[in-house]
Design a protein around this motif. Structure first.
Motif, PDB file in Angstrom:
ATOM      1  N   LYS A  53      55.320  87.071   7.001  1.00  0.00           N
ATOM      2  CA  LYS A  53      55.467  88.262   5.530  1.00  0.00           C
ATOM      3  C   LYS A  53      56.377  87.892   4.644  1.00  0.00           C
ATOM      4  CE  LYS A  53      51.295  89.736   4.127  1.00  0.00           C
ATOM      5  NZ  LYS A  53      49.859  90.036   3.319  1.00  0.00           N
ATOM      6  N   LYS A  54      57.137  88.756   4.927  1.00  0.00           N
ATOM      7  CA  LYS A  54      58.644  89.671   4.299  1.00  0.00           C
ATOM      8  C   LYS A  54      59.120  87.741   4.501  1.00  0.00           C
ATOM      9  CE  LYS A  54      62.399  92.455   4.886  1.00  0.00           C
ATOM     10  NZ  LYS A  54      62.730  94.504   4.844  1.00  0.00           N
ATOM     11  N   VAL A  55      59.737  87.165   5.576  1.00  0.00           N
ATOM     12  CA  VAL A  55      60.382  85.841   5.648  1.00  0.00           C
ATOM     13  C   VAL A  55      60.009  84.794   4.109  1.00  0.00           C
ATOM     14  CG1 VAL A  55      60.619  84.095   7.269  1.00  0.00           C
ATOM     15  CG2 VAL A  55      61.119  86.241   7.574  1.00  0.00           C
ATOM     16  N   VAL A  56      58.832  84.698   4.832  1.00  0.00           N
ATOM     17  CA  VAL A  56      57.852  83.800   3.902  1.00  0.00           C
ATOM     18  C   VAL A  56      58.493  84.291   2.348  1.00  0.00           C
ATOM     19  CG1 VAL A  56      55.901  82.161   2.525  1.00  0.00           C
ATOM     20  CG2 VAL A  56      56.225  83.580   4.863  1.00  0.00           C
ATOM     21  N   LYS A  57      58.274  84.947   1.726  1.00  0.00           N
ATOM     22  CA  LYS A  57      58.695  85.590   0.627  1.00  0.00           C
ATOM     23  C   LYS A  57      60.511  85.385   0.246  1.00  0.00           C
ATOM     24  CE  LYS A  57      55.729  89.711  -0.740  1.00  0.00           C
ATOM     25  NZ  LYS A  57      56.064  90.773  -1.036  1.00  0.00           N
ATOM     26  N   ILE A  58      60.898  85.403   1.051  1.00  0.00           N
ATOM     27  CA  ILE A  58      61.800  85.047   0.942  1.00  0.00           C
ATOM     28  C   ILE A  58      62.693  83.780   0.733  1.00  0.00           C
ATOM     29  CG2 ILE A  58      64.979  85.389   1.848  1.00  0.00           C
ATOM     30  CD1 ILE A  58      63.657  88.110   3.045  1.00  0.00           C
ATOM     31  N   LEU A  59      61.674  82.832   1.475  1.00  0.00           N
ATOM     32  CA  LEU A  59      61.962  81.777   1.276  1.00  0.00           C
ATOM     33  C   LEU A  59      61.399  81.409   0.346  1.00  0.00           C
ATOM     34  CD1 LEU A  59      61.304  80.531   5.318  1.00  0.00           C
ATOM     35  CD2 LEU A  59      63.958  80.401   4.297  1.00  0.00           C
ATOM     36  N   ASN A  60      60.563  81.680  -0.432  1.00  0.00           N
ATOM     37  CA  ASN A  60      59.629  81.166  -1.608  1.00  0.00           C
ATOM     38  C   ASN A  60      61.076  81.602  -2.856  1.00  0.00           C
ATOM     39  OD1 ASN A  60      57.035  80.733  -0.354  1.00  0.00           O
ATOM     40  ND2 ASN A  60      56.663  82.617  -1.162  1.00  0.00           N
ATOM     41  N   ASN A  61      61.817  82.482  -2.682  1.00  0.00           N
ATOM     42  CA  ASN A  61      62.993  82.651  -3.884  1.00  0.00           C
ATOM     43  C   ASN A  61      63.697  81.366  -3.595  1.00  0.00           C
ATOM     44  OD1 ASN A  61      61.978  85.020  -5.365  1.00  0.00           O
ATOM     45  ND2 ASN A  61      62.688  85.943  -3.473  1.00  0.00           N
ATOM     46  N   ILE A  62      63.878  80.411  -2.748  1.00  0.00           N
ATOM     47  CA  ILE A  62      64.659  79.482  -2.329  1.00  0.00           C
ATOM     48  C   ILE A  62      64.267  78.255  -2.777  1.00  0.00           C
ATOM     49  CG2 ILE A  62      65.948  77.871  -0.279  1.00  0.00           C
ATOM     50  CD1 ILE A  62      65.894  79.821   1.087  1.00  0.00           C
ATOM     51  N   ASP A  63      64.973  77.571  -3.898  1.00  0.00           N
ATOM     52  CA  ASP A  63      64.857  76.737  -4.628  1.00  0.00           C
ATOM     53  C   ASP A  63      64.249  75.493  -3.941  1.00  0.00           C
ATOM     54  OD1 ASP A  63      64.238  77.496  -6.841  1.00  0.00           O
ATOM     55  OD2 ASP A  63      66.205  77.667  -8.032  1.00  0.00           O
ATOM     56  N   GLN A  64      63.951  75.383  -3.484  1.00  0.00           N
ATOM     57  CA  GLN A  64      63.332  73.931  -2.170  1.00  0.00           C
ATOM     58  C   GLN A  64      62.478  73.633  -1.497  1.00  0.00           C
ATOM     59  OE1 GLN A  64      67.080  73.413   0.661  1.00  0.00           O
ATOM     60  NE2 GLN A  64      66.020  71.144   1.517  1.00  0.00           N
ATOM     61  N   LYS A  65      61.872  73.286  -0.975  1.00  0.00           N
ATOM     62  CA  LYS A  65      60.579  73.219  -0.619  1.00  0.00           C
ATOM     63  C   LYS A  65      60.607  72.947   1.414  1.00  0.00           C
ATOM     64  CE  LYS A  65      58.400  73.494  -3.965  1.00  0.00           C
ATOM     65  NZ  LYS A  65      57.872  74.699  -4.657  1.00  0.00           N
ATOM     66  N   PHE A  66      60.419  73.653   2.257  1.00  0.00           N
ATOM     67  CA  PHE A  66      59.950  73.786   3.595  1.00  0.00           C
ATOM     68  C   PHE A  66      58.848  73.256   4.034  1.00  0.00           C
ATOM     69  CE2 PHE A  66      63.036  76.723   1.892  1.00  0.00           C
ATOM     70  CZ  PHE A  66      64.356  75.818   2.344  1.00  0.00           C
ATOM     71  N   ASN A  67      58.171  72.780   5.480  1.00  0.00           N
ATOM     72  CA  ASN A  67      57.574  72.652   5.802  1.00  0.00           C
ATOM     73  C   ASN A  67      57.896  74.088   7.268  1.00  0.00           C
ATOM     74  OD1 ASN A  67      55.833  70.030   5.058  1.00  0.00           O
ATOM     75  ND2 ASN A  67      56.956  69.263   6.684  1.00  0.00           N
ATOM     76  N   ILE A  68      56.336  74.856   7.320  1.00  0.00           N
ATOM     77  CA  ILE A  68      57.413  76.299   7.564  1.00  0.00           C
ATOM     78  C   ILE A  68      56.056  76.059   9.269  1.00  0.00           C
ATOM     79  CG2 ILE A  68      57.071  78.268   7.613  1.00  0.00           C
ATOM     80  CD1 ILE A  68      58.321  78.688   4.532  1.00  0.00           C
ATOM     81  N   PHE A  69      56.468  76.445   9.795  1.00  0.00           N
ATOM     82  CA  PHE A  69      55.882  76.684  11.487  1.00  0.00           C
ATOM     83  C   PHE A  69      55.248  77.361  12.106  1.00  0.00           C
ATOM     84  CE2 PHE A  69      58.405  72.120  11.936  1.00  0.00           C
ATOM     85  CZ  PHE A  69      57.371  70.883  11.223  1.00  0.00           C
ATOM     86  N   ALA A  70      53.914  78.118  11.643  1.00  0.00           N
ATOM     87  CA  ALA A  70      53.630  79.865  12.255  1.00  0.00           C
ATOM     88  C   ALA A  70      52.597  79.335  13.435  1.00  0.00           C
ATOM     89  CB  ALA A  70      52.785  80.179  11.085  1.00  0.00           C
ATOM     90  N   PRO A  71      52.366  80.809  14.144  1.00  0.00           N
ATOM     91  CA  PRO A  71      51.530  80.000  14.922  1.00  0.00           C
ATOM     92  C   PRO A  71      50.240  80.834  14.957  1.00  0.00           C
ATOM     93  CG  PRO A  71      53.151  81.543  16.002  1.00  0.00           C
ATOM     94  CD  PRO A  71      52.726  81.193  14.260  1.00  0.00           C
ATOM     95  N   GLU A  72      48.650  79.773  14.525  1.00  0.00           N
ATOM     96  CA  GLU A  72      48.227  80.001  14.221  1.00  0.00           C
ATOM     97  C   GLU A  72      46.762  81.070  13.801  1.00  0.00           C
ATOM     98  OE1 GLU A  72      43.817  76.785  15.503  1.00  0.00           O
ATOM     99  OE2 GLU A  72      44.541  78.379  16.796  1.00  0.00           O
ATOM    100  N   ASN A  73      47.401  81.794  14.911  1.00  0.00           N
ATOM    101  CA  ASN A  73      46.930  83.463  14.249  1.00  0.00           C
ATOM    102  C   ASN A  73      47.728  84.620  13.511  1.00  0.00           C
ATOM    103  OD1 ASN A  73      49.961  84.098  16.096  1.00  0.00           O
ATOM    104  ND2 ASN A  73      48.981  85.897  16.792  1.00  0.00           N
ATOM    105  N   TYR A  74      48.643  83.438  12.999  1.00  0.00           N
ATOM    106  CA  TYR A  74      49.794  83.808  11.470  1.00  0.00           C
ATOM    107  C   TYR A  74      48.035  83.736  10.257  1.00  0.00           C
ATOM    108  CZ  TYR A  74      53.701  84.858  13.705  1.00  0.00           C
ATOM    109  OH  TYR A  74      54.890  86.656  13.939  1.00  0.00           O
ATOM    110  N   LYS A  75      47.647  83.284  10.467  1.00  0.00           N
ATOM    111  CA  LYS A  75      46.952  83.351   9.299  1.00  0.00           C
ATOM    112  C   LYS A  75      46.062  83.542   8.386  1.00  0.00           C
ATOM    113  CE  LYS A  75      45.133  78.084  10.028  1.00  0.00           C
ATOM    114  NZ  LYS A  75      43.743  77.509  11.145  1.00  0.00           N
ATOM    115  N   ASN A  76      45.977  85.511   9.389  1.00  0.00           N
ATOM    116  CA  ASN A  76      45.340  85.635   9.357  1.00  0.00           C
ATOM    117  C   ASN A  76      45.984  86.635   8.118  1.00  0.00           C
ATOM    118  OD1 ASN A  76      46.673  87.035  10.619  1.00  0.00           O
ATOM    119  ND2 ASN A  76      45.024  88.141  12.251  1.00  0.00           N
TER     120      ASN A  76
END
Length: 153
Positions: free
Chosen positions: A1-24
């Motif tokens: 969660k913390k990393v995704v929050k930081i990436l949200n502050n970067i003005d570029q769009k990314f594909n973020i690959f995460a394990p299925e168990n992170y859905k929750n």
């Protein structure tokens, strides 16, 4: 969660690959990026498609090294920290501690320095090949396979 929050502050769009168990963790609902959840059996396929790997320092660290990926390592446990420190000494990764008061700014600094940096990729390829020599690894695996096949006859 913390990393995704930081990436949200970067003005570029990314594909973020995460394990299925992170859905929750509900990381996709708060993300500006496209988050793709993969099944365990798809792990290597997504690892190979990644420009940069963010890992905790276990086996996935060595998978990323073998696949010559740029790596930001954020250890969760003591054995991961030990692995990461050994690899850091070879200048093969960027290492972060979740407890670091400057975690967010250091993460962004590492990310910007590495993400689209082709010179860094070339440097990493050489360093990672010294850590895990894929030609020698393939020779070893072939020898093991041959020995195993011979033992069955």
């Amino acid at each position: 969660k913390k990393v995704v929050k930081i990436l949200n502050n970067i003005d570029q769009k990314f594909n973020i690959f995460a394990p299925e168990n992170y859905k929750n963790l509900n990381i996709s609902s708060n993300s500006n990026h496209r988050i793709i959840f993969y099944k365990d059996k798809e792990y290597y396929s997504y690892l190979k498609r990644s420009k940069l790997v963010i890992t905790s320092g276990g086996i996935s660290l060595f998978d990323a090294i073998f696949n010559k990926r740029k790596i930001i390592c954020i250890p969760q446990y003591e054995h991961q920290k030990k692995n990461a420190i050994k690899i850091l000494k070879r200048d093969a990764i960027r290492l972060l501690n979740l407890e670091n008061k400057r975690f967010n700014s250091k993460f962004k600094e590492f990310f910007y320095d590495m993400y689209d940096n082709n010179l860094y990729q070339k440097k990493i390829n050489v360093i990672h090949n010294r850590i895990i020599n894929s030609k020698m690894l393939n020779k070893t695996l072939n020898l093991i396979s041959k020995t195993y096949a011979d033992s069955k006859n």
